[in-house]
Scaffold this motif. Structure first.
Motif, PDB file in Angstrom:
ATOM      1  N   VAL A  17      79.712   6.365 108.004  1.00  0.00           N
ATOM      2  CA  VAL A  17      78.318   6.393 108.438  1.00  0.00           C
ATOM      3  C   VAL A  17      77.386   6.622 107.249  1.00  0.00           C
ATOM      4  O   VAL A  17      76.285   6.045 107.194  1.00  0.00           O
ATOM      5  CB  VAL A  17      78.106   7.487 109.506  1.00  0.00           C
ATOM      6  CG1 VAL A  17      76.637   7.560 109.914  1.00  0.00           C
ATOM      7  CG2 VAL A  17      78.988   7.224 110.716  1.00  0.00           C
ATOM      8  N   ALA A  18      77.821   7.446 106.295  1.00  0.00           N
ATOM      9  CA  ALA A  18      76.941   7.800 105.172  1.00  0.00           C
ATOM     10  C   ALA A  18      76.429   6.568 104.406  1.00  0.00           C
ATOM     11  O   ALA A  18      75.219   6.430 104.217  1.00  0.00           O
ATOM     12  CB  ALA A  18      77.644   8.773 104.232  1.00  0.00           C
ATOM     13  N   PRO A  19      77.314   5.646 103.969  1.00  0.00           N
ATOM     14  CA  PRO A  19      76.782   4.444 103.326  1.00  0.00           C
ATOM     15  C   PRO A  19      76.030   3.556 104.307  1.00  0.00           C
ATOM     16  O   PRO A  19      75.083   2.861 103.913  1.00  0.00           O
ATOM     17  CB  PRO A  19      78.035   3.755 102.763  1.00  0.00           C
ATOM     18  CG  PRO A  19      79.176   4.310 103.548  1.00  0.00           C
ATOM     19  CD  PRO A  19      78.794   5.707 103.919  1.00  0.00           C
ATOM     20  N   GLY A  20      76.430   3.596 105.572  1.00  0.00           N
ATOM     21  CA  GLY A  20      75.754   2.775 106.578  1.00  0.00           C
ATOM     22  C   GLY A  20      74.318   3.192 106.824  1.00  0.00           C
ATOM     23  O   GLY A  20      73.493   2.393 107.258  1.00  0.00           O
ATOM     24  N   THR A  38      72.670   9.657 100.543  1.00  0.00           N
ATOM     25  CA  THR A  38      73.321  10.479 101.583  1.00  0.00           C
ATOM     26  C   THR A  38      74.589  11.109 101.029  1.00  0.00           C
ATOM     27  O   THR A  38      75.091  10.718  99.974  1.00  0.00           O
ATOM     28  CB  THR A  38      73.712   9.622 102.802  1.00  0.00           C
ATOM     29  OG1 THR A  38      74.580   8.569 102.369  1.00  0.00           O
ATOM     30  CG2 THR A  38      72.487   9.026 103.490  1.00  0.00           C
ATOM     31  N   GLU A  39      75.102  12.094 101.758  1.00  0.00           N
ATOM     32  CA  GLU A  39      76.408  12.665 101.439  1.00  0.00           C
ATOM     33  C   GLU A  39      77.187  12.876 102.728  1.00  0.00           C
ATOM     34  O   GLU A  39      76.626  13.327 103.727  1.00  0.00           O
ATOM     35  CB  GLU A  39      76.261  14.009 100.720  1.00  0.00           C
ATOM     36  CG  GLU A  39      76.006  13.875  99.232  1.00  0.00           C
ATOM     37  CD  GLU A  39      75.800  15.209  98.541  1.00  0.00           C
ATOM     38  OE1 GLU A  39      75.553  15.230  97.333  1.00  0.00           O
ATOM     39  OE2 GLU A  39      75.877  16.251  99.218  1.00  0.00           O
ATOM     40  N   ALA A  40      78.489  12.585 102.690  1.00  0.00           N
ATOM     41  CA  ALA A  40      79.350  12.774 103.858  1.00  0.00           C
ATOM     42  C   ALA A  40      80.004  14.146 103.820  1.00  0.00           C
ATOM     43  O   ALA A  40      80.429  14.603 102.754  1.00  0.00           O
ATOM     44  CB  ALA A  40      80.424  11.684 103.901  1.00  0.00           C
ATOM     45  N   TYR A  41      80.038  14.796 104.957  1.00  0.00           N
ATOM     46  CA  TYR A  41      80.762  16.064 105.087  1.00  0.00           C
ATOM     47  C   TYR A  41      81.731  15.965 106.250  1.00  0.00           C
ATOM     48  O   TYR A  41      81.354  15.582 107.350  1.00  0.00           O
ATOM     49  CB  TYR A  41      79.788  17.238 105.269  1.00  0.00           C
ATOM     50  CG  TYR A  41      79.126  17.580 103.955  1.00  0.00           C
ATOM     51  CD1 TYR A  41      79.708  18.479 103.076  1.00  0.00           C
ATOM     52  CD2 TYR A  41      77.966  16.928 103.555  1.00  0.00           C
ATOM     53  CE1 TYR A  41      79.150  18.742 101.839  1.00  0.00           C
ATOM     54  CE2 TYR A  41      77.387  17.192 102.322  1.00  0.00           C
ATOM     55  CZ  TYR A  41      77.986  18.098 101.474  1.00  0.00           C
ATOM     56  OH  TYR A  41      77.435  18.346 100.249  1.00  0.00           O
ATOM     57  N   THR A 170      78.626   5.183  94.516  1.00  0.00           N
ATOM     58  CA  THR A 170      79.205   6.423  95.029  1.00  0.00           C
ATOM     59  C   THR A 170      79.522   7.367  93.890  1.00  0.00           C
ATOM     60  O   THR A 170      79.673   6.951  92.742  1.00  0.00           O
ATOM     61  CB  THR A 170      80.511   6.162  95.807  1.00  0.00           C
ATOM     62  OG1 THR A 170      81.517   5.797  94.871  1.00  0.00           O
ATOM     63  CG2 THR A 170      80.338   5.057  96.821  1.00  0.00           C
ATOM     64  N   GLY A 171      79.620   8.657  94.205  1.00  0.00           N
ATOM     65  CA  GLY A 171      79.972   9.656  93.214  1.00  0.00           C
ATOM     66  C   GLY A 171      80.214  10.985  93.893  1.00  0.00           C
ATOM     67  O   GLY A 171      80.133  11.088  95.127  1.00  0.00           O
ATOM     68  N   PRO A 183      84.439  11.536  96.218  1.00  0.00           N
ATOM     69  CA  PRO A 183      83.260  10.693  95.920  1.00  0.00           C
ATOM     70  C   PRO A 183      82.458  10.382  97.180  1.00  0.00           C
ATOM     71  O   PRO A 183      82.323   9.236  97.581  1.00  0.00           O
ATOM     72  CB  PRO A 183      83.899   9.431  95.334  1.00  0.00           C
ATOM     73  CG  PRO A 183      85.191   9.314  96.069  1.00  0.00           C
ATOM     74  CD  PRO A 183      85.672  10.734  96.313  1.00  0.00           C
ATOM     75  N   TRP A 184      81.917  11.421  97.774  1.00  0.00           N
ATOM     76  CA  TRP A 184      81.264  11.258  99.084  1.00  0.00           C
ATOM     77  C   TRP A 184      79.746  11.305  99.014  1.00  0.00           C
ATOM     78  O   TRP A 184      79.084  11.554 100.002  1.00  0.00           O
ATOM     79  CB  TRP A 184      81.803  12.289 100.071  1.00  0.00           C
ATOM     80  CG  TRP A 184      83.091  11.832 100.679  1.00  0.00           C
ATOM     81  CD1 TRP A 184      83.796  10.702 100.378  1.00  0.00           C
ATOM     82  CD2 TRP A 184      83.828  12.491 101.715  1.00  0.00           C
ATOM     83  NE1 TRP A 184      84.937  10.620 101.159  1.00  0.00           N
ATOM     84  CE2 TRP A 184      84.978  11.703 101.976  1.00  0.00           C
ATOM     85  CE3 TRP A 184      83.633  13.669 102.438  1.00  0.00           C
ATOM     86  CZ2 TRP A 184      85.916  12.047 102.943  1.00  0.00           C
ATOM     87  CZ3 TRP A 184      84.579  14.025 103.405  1.00  0.00           C
ATOM     88  CH2 TRP A 184      85.704  13.217 103.656  1.00  0.00           C
ATOM     89  N   ARG A 185      79.204  11.084  97.839  1.00  0.00           N
ATOM     90  CA  ARG A 185      77.762  10.887  97.719  1.00  0.00           C
ATOM     91  C   ARG A 185      77.497   9.391  97.598  1.00  0.00           C
ATOM     92  O   ARG A 185      78.222   8.693  96.871  1.00  0.00           O
ATOM     93  CB  ARG A 185      77.224  11.626  96.489  1.00  0.00           C
ATOM     94  CG  ARG A 185      75.760  11.369  96.184  1.00  0.00           C
ATOM     95  CD  ARG A 185      75.347  12.049  94.881  1.00  0.00           C
ATOM     96  NE  ARG A 185      73.969  11.755  94.518  1.00  0.00           N
ATOM     97  CZ  ARG A 185      73.557  11.420  93.305  1.00  0.00           C
ATOM     98  NH1 ARG A 185      74.423  11.352  92.301  1.00  0.00           N
ATOM     99  NH2 ARG A 185      72.303  11.168  93.067  1.00  0.00           N
ATOM    100  N   PHE A 186      76.509   8.902  98.341  1.00  0.00           N
ATOM    101  CA  PHE A 186      76.208   7.469  98.354  1.00  0.00           C
ATOM    102  C   PHE A 186      74.723   7.267  98.073  1.00  0.00           C
ATOM    103  O   PHE A 186      73.887   7.995  98.599  1.00  0.00           O
ATOM    104  CB  PHE A 186      76.559   6.860  99.722  1.00  0.00           C
ATOM    105  CG  PHE A 186      77.987   7.091 100.135  1.00  0.00           C
ATOM    106  CD1 PHE A 186      78.971   6.143  99.876  1.00  0.00           C
ATOM    107  CD2 PHE A 186      78.357   8.273 100.783  1.00  0.00           C
ATOM    108  CE1 PHE A 186      80.293   6.355 100.252  1.00  0.00           C
ATOM    109  CE2 PHE A 186      79.679   8.492 101.159  1.00  0.00           C
ATOM    110  CZ  PHE A 186      80.645   7.539 100.900  1.00  0.00           C
TER     111      PHE A 186
END
Length: 214
Positions: A17-20, A38-41, A170-171, A183-186
DNA sequence: CTTTGGATCGTCT
DNA sequence: GACGATCCAAAGG
């Protein structure tokens, strides 16, 4: 211009969802802005997540249904906004880290008097909440209710502002002390409203100062 | 330009 | 009693 994102969009893992969410539009009252970072958690397996140690009063929104807003208060002065993803009972969320405003510059400027440039208005999770007026009252709100004063919609390219396709980069996530290598920052490559442009996991502060006495 | 420390308080140990 | 999914200004190069 209101094609509101539906529940099914959010009912996926947060790292999908984060990149979406990049390029989608956040609507708060009459203010609109394009999400650019965004960032995924994740849930139980993500030691950087607020939900890692289980459900508490603070993080209970994360354990609810997807498509709701999780707003938390931190550092004694800032709010941060997340979108709940996954399925009910599976505490996943996506932190909104930066927004490119599409209107309302005067209001944003009034709410962020310390911003030196237009970029500084919304290029951070606490900054965008202040600028858009997001606070604890918004915690738990359902973002999929079309008549609500806070929603997410797919890019309508309003009023002549072109929405060229951006590439996604991403990073590692910013400001955390655990699970620093995921690497959950988009973010949208090259977008000037992104919060940090040169960031690597090594920049995390592992050198916590030992407690000073006074 | 980069680095450092203070602000400020709800939450959890 | 310690620590933040942060921000800002001041100090240092």
């Amino acid at each position: 211009m209101s094609n509101t994102l539906e529940r099914s969009f959010f009912a996926r893992d947060s790292d999908e969802v984060a990149p979406g969410l990049l390029g989608t539009i956040l609507n708060v009252g009459s203010l609109t802005g394009r999400i650019v970072e965004t960032e995924a958690y994740g849930g139980a397996e993500d030691s950087a997540s607020h939900a890692w140690r289980g459900e508490t009063l603070r993080n209970s929104t994360m354990f609810g249904p997807p498509g709701h807003l999780y707003v938390y208060f931190t550092y004694g002065m800032h709010f941060c906004a997340n979108v709940v993803t996954g399925s009910q009972g599976d505490p996943q969320a996506v932190l909104i880290r930066a927004i490119e405003p599409l209107n309302g510059w005067k209001v944003l400027r009034e709410r962020r008097p310390k911003a030196h440039t237009d970029f500084d208005l919304t290029n951070g999770p606490g900054k965008l909440c202040a600028a858009f007026g997001i606070n604890r009252e918004h915690n738990g709100r359902d973002l999929t209710e079309k008549q609500s004063d806070i929603t997410l919609s797919s890019d309508p390219s309003p009023s002549g502002i072109p929405s060229h396709p951006d590439s996604i980069r991403t990073g590692p996530r910013i400001g955390i002390s655990r699970a620093v290598d995921l690497p959950w920052r988009f973010w949208l490559d090259g977008n000037l409203f992104v919060s940090k442009h040169n960031y690597s996991a090594k920049q995390q502060r592992h050198d916590k100062v030992s407690p000073r006495k006074k």
